[in-house]
Design an enzyme around this catalytic site. Structure first.
Site, PDB file in Angstrom:
ATOM      1  N   ASN A   1       0.871  -1.171   0.000  1.00 21.78           N
ATOM      2  CA  ASN A   1       0.000   0.000   0.000  1.00 21.78           C
ATOM      3  C   ASN A   1       0.908   1.221   0.000  1.00 21.78           C
ATOM      4  O   ASN A   1       1.440   1.611   1.047  1.00 21.78           O
ATOM      5  CB  ASN A   1      -0.884  -0.061   1.256  1.00 21.78           C
ATOM      6  CG  ASN A   1      -1.872   1.080   1.329  1.00 21.78           C
ATOM      7  OD1 ASN A   1      -1.798   2.031   0.546  1.00 21.78           O
ATOM      8  ND2 ASN A   1      -2.786   1.004   2.274  1.00 21.78           N
TER       9      ASN A   1
ATOM     10  N   HIS B   1     -12.631   3.171  -0.288  1.00 19.40           N
ATOM     11  CA  HIS B   1     -12.674   2.131   0.761  1.00 19.40           C
ATOM     12  C   HIS B   1     -13.381   0.875   0.261  1.00 19.40           C
ATOM     13  O   HIS B   1     -13.914   0.096   1.052  1.00 19.40           O
ATOM     14  CB  HIS B   1     -13.451   2.592   2.022  1.00 19.40           C
ATOM     15  CG  HIS B   1     -12.791   3.673   2.817  1.00 19.40           C
ATOM     16  ND1 HIS B   1     -13.523   4.654   3.444  1.00 19.40           N
ATOM     17  CD2 HIS B   1     -11.502   3.904   3.122  1.00 19.40           C
ATOM     18  CE1 HIS B   1     -12.694   5.479   4.088  1.00 19.40           C
ATOM     19  NE2 HIS B   1     -11.465   5.030   3.907  1.00 19.40           N
TER      20      HIS B   1
ATOM     21  N   ARG C   1     -11.503  15.613   7.401  1.00 18.80           N
ATOM     22  CA  ARG C   1     -12.266  16.068   6.231  1.00 18.80           C
ATOM     23  C   ARG C   1     -13.684  16.470   6.644  1.00 18.80           C
ATOM     24  O   ARG C   1     -14.289  15.825   7.496  1.00 18.80           O
ATOM     25  CB  ARG C   1     -12.364  14.966   5.175  1.00 18.80           C
ATOM     26  CG  ARG C   1     -11.037  14.546   4.591  1.00 18.80           C
ATOM     27  CD  ARG C   1     -11.252  13.594   3.415  1.00 18.80           C
ATOM     28  NE  ARG C   1     -10.005  12.956   3.050  1.00 18.80           N
ATOM     29  CZ  ARG C   1      -9.794  11.643   3.109  1.00 18.80           C
ATOM     30  NH1 ARG C   1     -10.765  10.817   3.484  1.00 18.80           N
ATOM     31  NH2 ARG C   1      -8.628  11.144   2.768  1.00 18.80           N
TER      32      ARG C   1
ATOM     33  N   GLU D   1      -8.292  -5.139   5.060  1.00 19.59           N
ATOM     34  CA  GLU D   1      -8.094  -4.801   3.649  1.00 19.59           C
ATOM     35  C   GLU D   1      -6.926  -5.567   3.053  1.00 19.59           C
ATOM     36  O   GLU D   1      -6.971  -5.970   1.890  1.00 19.59           O
ATOM     37  CB  GLU D   1      -7.890  -3.284   3.502  1.00 19.59           C
ATOM     38  CG  GLU D   1      -9.181  -2.522   3.750  1.00 19.59           C
ATOM     39  CD  GLU D   1      -8.974  -1.037   3.961  1.00 19.59           C
ATOM     40  OE1 GLU D   1      -8.561  -0.659   5.076  1.00 19.59           O
ATOM     41  OE2 GLU D   1      -9.217  -0.264   3.038  1.00 19.59           O
TER      42      GLU D   1
END
Ligand code: AMP
Length: 403
Positions: A12, A185, A246, A389
């Site tokens: 990643n 996601h 955010r 993930e």
């Protein structure tokens, strides 16, 4: 691929970091995991945990100039454990790629044409795709013979119908600039919605799930029979829920206002909304543990930030209940969703008419396992499902290369 090639390395790659895990696909176990941070800075940091040998975490600080050096350092750490990248047991490298646009609906073996397409998407993912491309090129240079697979954050959301994916703006302008809702996601939403069906003892095709991925970034998705039909993030990860830094949803006119009245330019507004808003903008902290601690001490700003966060979350649960028509389960995942019992309790409170309730005792249990936290009488199951993930990327990668 040789018959005993059963390992997958998951990478990643961020702009200044590389996270990695080496997995054994015979049982999904982790052989090693680590993180290289602050690449290109004066002192970079590498932390490596040799899980296969049960050895201690090894950390070192020294300048690592670029991704190539970072990956070489990772390869050295793996070699020291007898798990080097040159091993014939390595079957493939799986890369998390943030933006796959509309073209990539499945994990994809990377060739030149695929890389070009990922590059073509840089204008819609300027922060993420360039780092992902660098990671891929570097890994290719280290093992040119090995299959490299891209697993896209957007792929799970490509099943969204047009009426959910399109913004109500001029169609020609939108199409010319590929402006639409892509969602992110996706690897987590796919994994968690499937695990939730498993927890209910049902096939994914038979359940409708609202997944709430609440980490530092946060997104909700409505998953009908295993397919995503709506998600809260849009063209970029800025839309939707209140996040760590955010804003999530705002009136787009706030942007014109900031430009015309506050004299800010596009980059400044970008930083304001992506990095200085959400929980950190509201109360100065983006870690839910710290926010809860402050609330317990009577801090009003922290309490208001929490209430704004929960209010938005409830609106999405309500909206996605309407989108799905019938909801079988609501699943909480990621750092906040898996750990913050007060968030789960508050998000569901008052939604009894929608069939939602949380059992206080079950909700207070801490566990790494997927579990139900709703009382037996509740019409809708409420679940906590730890996301994974890396395992999902490894599974998808291995499925592709071992066929
Ligand atoms: P993620 O992006 O999934 O790694 O989630 C990171 C966020 O999870 C942190 O910023 C915290 O807000 C939150 N978090 C992690 N552990 C806990 C905890 N024990 N209680 C509450 N929030 C937590």
């Amino acid at each position: 691929m040789t018959a005993n090639a059963t390992r997958v390395l998951v990478l990643n790659s961020g702009s200044s970091s590389v996270k990695y895990q080496l997995l054994d696909m015979r049982d999904g176990s982790r052989l090693a995991a680590g993180l290289v941070e602050r690449i290109g800075e004066e002192t970079s940091r590498l932390a490596h945990t040799p899980l296969a040998t049960g050895g201690d975490k090894r950390e070192r600080e020294a300048r690592i100039a670029d991704h190539e050096e970072a990956l070489k350092a990772v390869a050295d750490e793996l070699s020291a454990d007898g798990l080097g990248l040159d091993s014939p047991e390595l079957a493939a490298i799986g890369h998390r790629v943030v933006h796959g646009g509309l073209k990539f609906t499945e994990p994809t073996v990377i060739d030149d044409a695929v890389l070009q397409e990922i590059e073509r998407l840089v204008p819609v993912a300027p922060l993420h795709n360039p780092a992902n491309i660098t990671g891929i090129r570097t890994a290719q240079a280290l093992r040119p013979d090995l299959p490299q697979v891209a697993v896209f954050d957007t792929a799970f959301h490509t099943t969204m119908p047009e009426h959910a994916a399109r913004y109500a703006i001029d169609v020609e302008t939108a199409d010319a600039h590929r402006i639409r809702r892509y969602g992110f996601h996706g690897t987590s939403h796919a994994y968690v919605s499937r695990k939730t069906a498993e927890l209910l003892g049902k096939a994914p095709e038979d359940v409708n799930v609202i997944v709430l991925h609440l980490g530092n970034g946060a997104s909700a998705s409505a998953v009908a029979g295993g397919r995503c039909v709506d998600t809260s993030m849009g063209l970029t990860p800025l839309e939707g829920l209140v996040m760590g830094t955010r804003s999530g949803d705002i009136d787009p006119a706030v942007v014109f206002h900031l430009k015309r009245v506050a004299g800010m330019d596009a980059d400044e507004i970008d930083v304001l909304l992506n990095k200085k808003s959400g929980l950190i903008g509201l109360c100065g902290d983006n870690d839910m543990r710290e926010i809860r601690r402050r609330i317990d001490e009577g801090d009003q700003r922290a309490a208001l930030a929490f209430d704004i966060y929960i209010h938005r979350l409830k609106k999405y649960i309500g909206a996605y209940s309407a989108v799905l028509g019938r909801v079988d389960a609501v699943a909480f995942t990621a750092g906040v969703g898996e750990n913050a019992a007060p968030v789960r309790e508050a998000a569901v409170k008052g939604l009894e008419e929608l069939g939602l309730a949380v059992d206080a005792d079950l909700n207070s249990v801490r566990s790494d396992e997927a579990r139900l936290i709703s009382p037996e009488y509740a019409r809708v199951a409420v679940a906590v499902v730890p996301t994974d993930e890396e395992l999902e990327i490894a599974n998808q990668t291995y499925a592709l290369v071992s066929n």
